[in-house]
Design an enzyme around this catalytic site. Sequence first.
Site, short mmCIF file in Angstrom:
data_model
loop_
_atom_site.label_atom_id
_atom_site.label_comp_id
_atom_site.label_asym_id
_atom_site.label_seq_id
_atom_site.Cartn_x
_atom_site.Cartn_y
_atom_site.Cartn_z
N LYS A 66 0.86 -1.19 0.00
CA LYS A 66 0.00 0.00 0.00
C LYS A 66 0.89 1.23 0.00
O LYS A 66 1.78 1.37 0.85
CB LYS A 66 -0.86 -0.05 1.26
CG LYS A 66 -2.07 0.85 1.27
CD LYS A 66 -2.84 0.54 2.57
CE LYS A 66 -4.07 1.36 2.72
NZ LYS A 66 -4.62 1.22 4.08
C1 E4P Z 1 -8.04 1.85 4.70
O1 E4P Z 1 -7.26 1.37 3.93
C2 E4P Z 1 -7.82 3.15 5.36
O2 E4P Z 1 -6.55 3.22 5.88
C3 E4P Z 1 -8.87 3.38 6.40
O3 E4P Z 1 -10.13 3.01 5.88
C4 E4P Z 1 -8.86 4.77 6.97
O4 E4P Z 1 -9.99 4.92 7.79
P1 E4P Z 1 -10.17 6.12 8.84
O5 E4P Z 1 -10.44 7.37 8.09
O6 E4P Z 1 -11.32 5.70 9.69
O7 E4P Z 1 -8.88 6.20 9.61
#
Ligand code: E4P
Length: 220
Positions: free
Chosen positions: A83
């Site tokens: 990622k």
């Molecule tokens: C997923 O890959 C993201 O990192 C995550 O959904 C972020 O979510 P948040 O905005 O609740 O931290």
Amino acid sequence: MKFFIDSADLAEIRDLAATGLVDGVTTNPTLVAKSNRRFFDVIKDICKAVAGPVSAEVTATDHATMLAECRKLAKIAPNVTVKVPLTPDGLKTCKVLSSEGTMVNVTLCFASGQAILAAKAGASFISPFVGRLDDIATDGMSLIRDIVGIYRQYPAFKTEVLVASIRHPMHVVEAAKMGAHVATMPPNVLRQMFGHPLTDKGLAAFLADWQKTGQSILDA
Ligand code: E4P
């Protein structure tokens, strides 16, 4: 529509994976920090618990170090998806890795133009953050509608829209109506999706009536 769990909590992931409804997992540095465990151990364990893609995020910001981190993360297990953030260096890294056949999730997407760049870089997944847009009084779901619509115009784009920063079941339902490929959700959101008061009420009534018959299916 695929369901991913947005968590680094192994117990939660294992529990939900047992339902057979979990297609993958996403993590980020914040979620890993919350787990209080070593990054590589957590990712290794999650990859064993779930057969589908498990996103492991880099922490470098320059292309060369990011690439080295991605190559190291990708060796943890065959289902690791590296990622990278949606930055010029992140997309450069994505382009190199996707050309080699490594799955890449491009994260921190807040605009449809960014999503076009990620698709051109060969990302396996683009992660638009709906909840964080809602938090700043901007309609997060309209970004999903735009990206899904744009990608549909270009069959050569193979990037899947992975709706991230989900806060409640309606985000999931709206994403499904729009045809998003994946929703990654915190464990509590998936649990909430099972529930409806009329299901509980209806089941209680069925069981009460069944009890009156004095019968047992297994003893019949
Ligand atoms: C997923 O890959 C993201 O990192 C995550 O959904 C972020 O979510 P948040 O905005 O609740 O931290």
